[in-house]
Design an enzyme around this catalytic site. Structure first.
Site, PDB file in Angstrom:
ATOM      1  N   ARG A   5      -8.767   7.392   1.567  1.00 34.23           N
ATOM      2  CA  ARG A   5     -10.123   6.854   1.708  1.00 34.23           C
ATOM      3  C   ARG A   5     -10.509   6.605   3.157  1.00 34.23           C
ATOM      4  NH1 ARG A   5     -13.025   5.734  -2.459  1.00 34.23           N
ATOM      5  NH2 ARG A   5     -14.514   4.806  -1.020  1.00 34.23           N
ATOM      6  N   ILE A  57     -13.060  -8.913  -5.356  1.00 36.94           N
ATOM      7  CA  ILE A  57     -13.377  -7.843  -4.400  1.00 36.94           C
ATOM      8  C   ILE A  57     -13.555  -6.494  -5.096  1.00 36.94           C
ATOM      9  CG2 ILE A  57     -12.640  -6.649  -2.298  1.00 36.94           C
ATOM     10  CD1 ILE A  57     -13.162  -9.558  -1.771  1.00 36.94           C
ATOM     11  N   ASP A  71      -5.398  -7.583  -1.170  1.00 39.39           N
ATOM     12  CA  ASP A  71      -4.185  -6.768  -1.062  1.00 39.39           C
ATOM     13  C   ASP A  71      -2.902  -7.560  -1.324  1.00 39.39           C
ATOM     14  OD1 ASP A  71      -5.509  -4.417  -0.598  1.00 39.39           O
ATOM     15  OD2 ASP A  71      -5.081  -4.318   1.544  1.00 39.39           O
ATOM     16  N   CYS A  80      -6.799   5.283  -3.195  1.00 39.80           N
ATOM     17  CA  CYS A  80      -6.401   4.450  -4.330  1.00 39.80           C
ATOM     18  C   CYS A  80      -7.458   4.449  -5.433  1.00 39.80           C
ATOM     19  CB  CYS A  80      -6.181   3.010  -3.877  1.00 39.80           C
ATOM     20  SG  CYS A  80      -4.621   2.721  -3.051  1.00 39.80           S
ATOM     21  N   LYS A  91      -0.937  -0.714   8.867  1.00 38.56           N
ATOM     22  CA  LYS A  91      -1.605   0.517   8.442  1.00 38.56           C
ATOM     23  C   LYS A  91      -3.119   0.374   8.529  1.00 38.56           C
ATOM     24  CE  LYS A  91      -2.914   1.516   4.258  1.00 38.56           C
ATOM     25  NZ  LYS A  91      -3.501   2.254   3.124  1.00 38.56           N
ATOM     26  N   ASN A  92      -3.643  -0.743   8.039  1.00 38.06           N
ATOM     27  CA  ASN A  92      -5.096  -0.908   7.966  1.00 38.06           C
ATOM     28  C   ASN A  92      -5.745  -1.146   9.325  1.00 38.06           C
ATOM     29  OD1 ASN A  92      -5.104  -0.461   5.230  1.00 38.06           O
ATOM     30  ND2 ASN A  92      -5.104  -2.620   4.679  1.00 38.06           N
TER      31      ASN A  92
END
Length: 418
Positions: free
Chosen positions: A92, A328, A306, A116, A22-23
């Site tokens: 986002r 982070i 993540d 998120c 996805k990213n």
């Protein structure tokens, strides 16, 4: 609203095929705006965020066709340069349309993003970098309004902090800029590398890919290409942790071990036997309970934020005490109260979670608060007595393709219910 009902069972066992990342897919979809000829992307996961990205591209005037894991984008008819609040508020990654629109068309109005609820994630790094390239930007009425006369200009950009999204936005913008752009302190995540490799396939000139210094020599036009999205390292890690927690044995296919070295090292510390090939990873716990591990998140190649929530669950059920330190994002321990409702022994001290392992958890009704936290609750449910009901799983659907089907294929009792 859908929920997931999870019952404990035996160890997970079998083979799971990992979806595209996805990213990586989201920024590469936005990069389709830069191409003057049709652009074909394969191994694209079927996810809500991907659908939102396609809606956004269509809203701009692009022609987008989806056929299974294949998406074709023709951006030759883009005639609208506004990314509206209705679409951007749910994702986002919509901010990543800013650089491509501005670089190709000289104008972009992008609503301030949503997504998120895990902290501020400021967009100032994106805006400052584009301003250094000659853009005039104002934030007005909830929108980022960016303009440039002619082409963006190459610039030497030093990023105050490592930011994946800002690196991606500036990388795409620089590909069509006039002159040379150098991005220092750039993010080195595999998904950034995947985007850079895709841009090169489109005709971009980029050196330093995979390092903290990217050098981009702008070109006048980019063409479409056929590109395959990299495997999802976070989905891979999620299934590996689930297998470790349940003391199982699984094989992940269409995986990339080289993108997961920090995670695999921690799984070995927890007692897992790990074997890898070019595109597969096997984990075997030999029926043993995992050992607690200490984790500290940091930008790649260190341990990924993540995967933090999933390792929280591993420590919840492990032998011993482990600490998880988040560096982070702020506000990224929202899964902790939910896990404590299931009987986890955890305490928070600032940005660190101290976890004392227990043998079993108890099923409960819990609420997903963000994408990775929701995955951690599913894993917890696999080792909880009774039934666990996870609410608000629209978070899960943003980042995991058919997660219940994949768990069922490994023997997990995970069912979607209304």
């Amino acid at each position: 609203m859908d929920k997931l009902s999870i019952q404990s069972g035996g160890p997970l066992a079998g083979t799971v095929v990992i979806s595209g990342a996805k990213n990586a897919a989201l920024p590469i979809l936005m990069a389709g705006v830069l191409a003057e000829s049709p652009f074909v992307l394969t191994n694209v996961p079927s996810l809500r965020d991907v659908d939102t990205s396609c809606k956004l591209l269509r809203c701009l005037g692009a022609e987008v066709t989806q056929d299974g894991d294949r998406i074709t984008i023709d951006s030759s008819r883009i005639d609208h340069f506004v990314a509206p609040y209705e679409l951007v508020k749910t994702m986002r990654a919509s901010i990543l349309i800013l650089g491509p629109l501005l670089a190709r068309f000289g104008t972009a109005d992008v609503s301030l993003p949503g997504g998120c609820a895990i902290g501020a994630r400021p967009v100032n790094l994106h805006l400052h970098g584009l301003e250094q390239m000659g853009a005039k930007i104002e934030v007005k009425e909830g929108y980022i309004k960016a303009r440039v006369d002619g082409r963006l200009k190459g610039a030497h950009i030093f990023m105050d902090m490592v930011s994946v999204g800002a690196t991606e936005n500036l990388l795409m913008a620089a590909a069509l800029a006039d002159g040379v752009t150098v991005i220092e302190n750039a993010a080195r995540e595999p998904e950034v590398i995947d985007l850079a490799n895709c841009l090169v396939a489109m005709g971009a000139q980029i050196s330093g890919i995979g390092t903290a210094t990217l050098k981009i020599t702008g070109v006048e036009r980019l063409n479409g290409c056929d590109y395959r999205v990299m495997p999802d390292r976070i989905e891979t890690g999620t299934f590996l942790v689930a297998a470790a927690v349940t003391r199982g044995r699984i094989r992940c296919e269409n995986a990339d071990p080289s993108s997961l070295e920090s995670v695999l090292a921690k799984l070995e510390d927890a007692g897992a036997e790990i074997n890898t090939g070019d595109d597969w990873i096997e984990l075997d716990m030999h029926g043993k309970r995992p050992k607690a591990v200490n984790i500290k998140t940091a930008p790649y190649p260190a341990f990924p934020t993540d995967m933090q929530a999933q390792f929280c669950v591993l420590n919840c059920l492990a032998e011993g005490t482990g600490t998880i330190t988040e560096t982070i994002f702020e506000n990224r321990f929202m899964h902790v109260p939910e896990l404590m409702r299931m009987g986890a022994n955890m305490e928070l001290e600032g940005h660190t979670c101290i976890v004392h392992g227990v043998e079993r958890l108890s099923g409960a009704q819990v609420m997903a608060t963000d994408l990775r936290a929701s995955a951690s609750l599913v894993i917890a449910g696999l080792m909880a007595d009774g039934t666990t009901l996870v609410d608000r799983i629209y978070h899960l659907d943003r980042g995991y393709e058919h997660i219940e089907t994949k768990f069922e294929g490994l023997g997990g009792k995970v069912v979607r219910v209304k």
